[in-house]
Write an enzyme that holds these catalytic residues in place. Structure first.
Site, PDB file in Angstrom:
ATOM      1  N   ASP A 305      29.950  49.906 100.150  1.00 41.71           N
ATOM      2  CA  ASP A 305      29.715  48.489 100.397  1.00 41.71           C
ATOM      3  C   ASP A 305      29.737  47.728  99.076  1.00 41.71           C
ATOM      4  OD1 ASP A 305      28.482  46.040 101.751  1.00 41.71           O
ATOM      5  OD2 ASP A 305      28.388  47.519 103.369  1.00 41.71           O
ATOM      6  N   HIS A 369      25.205  42.280 100.632  1.00 43.24           N
ATOM      7  CA  HIS A 369      25.556  42.825 101.939  1.00 43.24           C
ATOM      8  C   HIS A 369      25.245  44.316 101.974  1.00 43.24           C
ATOM      9  CE1 HIS A 369      28.476  44.582 104.862  1.00 43.24           C
ATOM     10  NE2 HIS A 369      28.269  43.487 105.548  1.00 43.24           N
ATOM     11  N   ASN A 461      34.278  41.570 113.839  1.00 45.06           N
ATOM     12  CA  ASN A 461      33.585  40.380 114.327  1.00 45.06           C
ATOM     13  C   ASN A 461      34.530  39.317 114.873  1.00 45.06           C
ATOM     14  OD1 ASN A 461      31.282  41.611 113.342  1.00 45.06           O
ATOM     15  ND2 ASN A 461      31.278  40.464 111.428  1.00 45.06           N
ATOM     16  N   SER A 543      28.565  44.774 111.003  1.00 43.96           N
ATOM     17  CA  SER A 543      28.089  45.416 109.773  1.00 43.96           C
ATOM     18  C   SER A 543      26.655  45.894 109.915  1.00 43.96           C
ATOM     19  CB  SER A 543      28.157  44.438 108.595  1.00 43.96           C
ATOM     20  OG  SER A 543      29.425  44.427 108.001  1.00 43.96           O
TER      21      SER A 543
END
Length: 848
Positions: A305, A369, A461, A543
């Site tokens: 990430d 994130h 998404n 996520s």
């Protein structure tokens, strides 16, 4: 001649129709327009009227049309998808309702918020179809185009109505060499750089080994750009694709763009929800902690990430206090793989040993994130802040996302190949996506899976059923998102990217009725102060769903180890496919195997009683007149289990399977499923199943593969709207030579051009639904000769040209079909005309 894709229809009162006086109102239930049971329709709506800003004397007008209503029969499992596309810079509001004739509205929360809207029908008994009214409304604002699709349960993708434009890094490529590339040479890890030097003129410094026979290339020098101001990026992309095409022309070389991907998060407004971790009871996690007190101990989770929050980001350590104790001690190995302009830490552009997230100094950003994801997977149980799913697991922070939460494929591949060789990493979480199907990435994924790593990825998404990678790869667990009421989140993808679902949150809902928006609370950071300070935040996205599953796998593995057992990725896939670790919450196309249930998963791991499962890929089949055969892979989990076929249900006479499935024999690795459409009535849908009973001497089960057949409708029923046929020069500007307009006649468009000079030309055609002076925009029907997306010139001589055939469609070919992306396509402009609207109306109605 232009033929029309089967089951295509056009809104009967588009702006184009209104301009020529041909509009037929379909504004209410009494005037509902009939659609085929499964099909696609392109349409137009606007909450206002006016003229498009063309910047010249030419005027194109849009008209008010606030409602379109369609009548269509729906079956259990059908997907209804609405996608909208603005025709001007004026914002537009949209809503959709689906109402059973004589019954109630069924779309509910799936039609809340903003398009795309996707609803899977779950209210009709099997084998029945019932009439429904679908209403699409403009609730305000300016003009927009839309595409409404009704797809059968077994269809792979219904939403591919735009050319895919995955982001790429200009002048870079990812390359695999699987055959000798130079005289006397072989394609092994030692001589691939030399071979690539020969085929592409690269210097050694521009070739980087990503591991496992995969290489990253940088072009030695870019050609001088011949582009208008503001078009430099488009020109660079095109040059990059042409260079990659040259690489692919070499024997044994497979080259792809170095695609970019992004974190799969939707950042909402800040809310003080730090204490409300509603998402854990939703998956029975508190009970699972009691059954698995080791809580993930000695299990390694690699979180690939943005890296982790650190109070001292220039050095390894000082992580967020709710993560710190679980982060692996300094390894001395590369853990920051971000390179190039995406790298914004102190070692800009270079890989290094410090995976700290440097932040970007913005209050609402995509930084931290990775910190949020890591907190969900393995936040520490320290009586403050939050707690993670596996609070004693070991975190391996691997930085593959840089500026604005973006990364490139070459960096991800290198990180995967590193993690693949680490015996202390058991699960890899990939809360990222947006990549197209990539052979190089698939090779890295498959190697990691083969080395015993469970790979878990966010399903995306986009609210779409288009496959997104890496989630859609067979050896990856793709995770969709649900809200606090166990309903699919409005943004969550469905279809081939979703193997199961987990809590991802939805800021637009309060599904658990606790008075707060359904956001997932986890660790965060604040880099607007110095030194940076740890924080918490509520986010939504697939996520957030993915690390729930990664954490549950860590619980399973540590619980199994505590009783002398183990859990492998293959065993996890078997448990998932059998429904042993999930709760059924809805249709398979939306929810996959269902909602992850932590206590079921831990109990299964402790018992060591792993089912033997026969699974199929693809898991559902759809056939048409054009697609009459499909290959199905039959996979046994766990690998190597001794499975035999016990029963094969009777199949209709029009369905055959080769080789034959023989009771008492093991299932073949793959079968060819074929449909004899000659036995089936035209303009009719058929639904059945391939049903195989199997056992391994102990466990037994049934594999059911849904099969849908969509016979083509009668040609004369098809109508994709008035088409403008353009003849273009083959120069870079593709200048317009001539155009005519034609209407469908018995489902066919016939056209002719007069007095055209001999030469080479491009031939294209399409609708101008919104009457803005451009055809073939996203949401409009389009045809190109010979195939949409693969434009080739025609040659005109003194003799008449005959026999040219194209097919028009509202859909766009997938990247797999095209072979490479098509960037920056915005349609073809119609012939510039001066004068008033009446002149345009007269022109646009004639020309046949």
């Amino acid at each position: 001649m232009i033929t029309i894709e089967s089951h295509s229809r056009i809104d009967s009162d588009t702006a184009d129709d209104s301009q020529v006086g041909a509009a037929v109102a379909n504004n209410d239930a009494a005037n509902a327009q009939l659609l085929p049971e499964t099909g696609i329709v392109g349409g137009y709506l606007s909450g206002s009227s006016g003229f498009y800003a063309t910047g010249g004397e030419q005027q194109f007008e849009y008209v008010t049309d606030t409602s379109d209503v369609y009548l269509v029969r729906l079956r259990q499992g059908d997907r209804v998808v609405l996608q909208t596309f603005l025709s001007s810079s004026t914002p537009a509001g949209t809503d959709m309702t689906i109402t059973e004739v004589g019954g109630g509205e069924i779309c509910g929360s799936d039609c809340d918020g903003s398009p795309p809207f996707t609803h899977v029908v779950d209210s009709i008994p099997d084998a029945e179809s019932r009439p429904h009214l679908i209403q699409i409304r403009a609730t305000g604002g300016g003009p927009f185009r839309y595409v409404l699709t009704v797809a059968a349960e077994a269809s792979v993708s219904a939403a591919n109505v735009a050319f895919q434009e995955p982001e790429l890094v200009p002048n870079e490529a990812v390359v695999m060499v699987d055959a000798p590339s130079a005289p006397g040479g072989s394609a092994n890890a030692l001589d691939i750089p030399t071979a690539l030097d020969i085929v592409s003129g690269l210097s050694a410094g521009q070739v980087r080994n990503l591991g496992s026979g995969i290489w990253h290339l940088t072009r030695a020098s870019a050609s001088s750009l011949q582009a208008a101001p503001g078009q430099e990026l488009a020109a660079l992309r095109q040059q990059t694709l042409e260079w990659i095409g040259t690489l692919n022309s070499q024997p044994g070389v497979t080259a792809e763009p170095n695609y970019l991907y992004r974190a799969q998060v939707v950042v909402p407004q800040d809310d003080d929800l730090y204490r409300l971790q509603w998402h854990y009871p939703l998956i029975s996690l508190p009970v699972a902690w009691q059954a698995a007190p080791s809580a993930g101990a000695d299990v390694g989770i690699a979180v690939m990430d943005t890296g982790l929050f650190s109070a001292t980001p220039s050095s390894y350590g000082n992580w967020h206090p709710d993560i710190h104790a679980n982060v692996v001690p300094f390894t001395g190995q590369i853990l920051d793989y971000v390179t190039g302009s995406l790298d914004i830490d102190e070692d800009q552009g270079q890989r290094d040993q410090n995976p700290a997230d440097p932040g970007d100094g913005r209050a609402q950003n995509s930084s931290f994130h990775g910190t949020h994801v890591a907190g969900i997977a393995a936040g520490v149980d320290n009586s403050t802040g939050i707690i993670g799913v596996a609070p004693q697991a070991t975190l391996f922070p691997v930085r593959v996302l840089g500026q604005d939460g973006s990364g490139n494929a070459s960096d991800l591949i290198a990180a995967l190949n590193w993690a693949s060789g680490r015996s202390d990493i058991d699960v890899i979480n990939l809360s990222l996506g947006g990549l197209p199907d990539s052979e190089a990435l698939k090779a890295a994924i498959d190697q990691a899976h083969g080395n015993g790593k469970l790979l878990v990825a966010a399903a995306g998404n986009g609210g779409s059923d288009n496959p997104t990678f890496p989630a859609a790869f067979a050896n990856v667990v793709g995770v969709g998102a649900v809200d606090g009421g166990k309903q699919r989140a409005s943004y969550s993808n469905i279809g081939p990217s979703v193997d199961l679902v987990a809590p991802g949150g939805d800021a637009s809902r309060d599904g658990n009725l606790d008075g707060n928006a359904d956001l997932v609370i986890s660790t965060w950071g604040d880099d607007t102060v110095s030194p940076p300070e740890p924080r918490y935040a509520g986010l939504q996205g697939t996520s957030m769903a993915s690390p729930h599953v990664a954490g549950v796998y860590a619980l399973m593995k540590s619980a199994a180890n505590s009783v002398g057992e183990d859990v492998t990725p293959d065993q996890f896939f078997a448990l998932m496919a059998s429904g042993s670790i999930t709760d059924e919450v809805g249709s398979e196309s939306e929810y996959g195997a269902g909602l992850i249930n932590a206590i079921k998963a831990v109990d299964a791991a402790i018992s060591g009683d792993f089912p033997t499962v026969l699974a199929a890929s693809p898991s559902a089949l759809q056939f048409t007149d054009a697609t009459r055969q499909q290959t199905v892979q039959l996979q046994v989990y766990p690998d190597g289990a001794d499975v035999t076929i016990d029963t094969v249900a009777d199949m209709p006479s029009w369905l055959t399977v080769t080789p034959a499935l023989v009771v008492g024999n093991p299932p073949p690795d793959q079968v060819l499923v074929s449909v004899d459409v000659a036995q089936l009535e035209q303009n009719t849908n058929y639904v059945t199943e391939l049903e195989i009973g199997y056992s391994d001497g102990g466990d037994s089960g049934v594999l059911e593969v849904p099969i849908a057949v969509q016979r083509q409708d009668e040609v004369d029923q098809r109508d994709a709207g008035r088409h403008y046929v353009l003849l273009l020069k083959t120069d870079p500007a593709r200048s317009l030579v001539d155009q005519v307009s034609v209407d469908a006649d018995a489902g066919i468009y016939r056209f002719a051009f007069d007095d055209v000079d001999p030469g080479e030309y491009f031939l294209v055609a399409g609708t101008d639904i919104d009457n803005n002076g451009f055809i073939c925009e996203t949401g409009e029907a389009c045809a190109e000769y010979p195939v949409l997306g693969l434009l080739e010139p025609i040659t005109i001589t003194e003799a008449p040209v005959a026999g040219l055939a194209m097919n028009t469609s509202f859909r766009r070919p997938t990247l797999t079909t095209l072979g490479q992306p098509r960037y920056g396509f915005t349609g073809y402009p119609l012939k510039a005309l001066s004068g008033n609207t009446q002149l345009l109306r007269q022109y646009r109605g004639g020309g046949e």
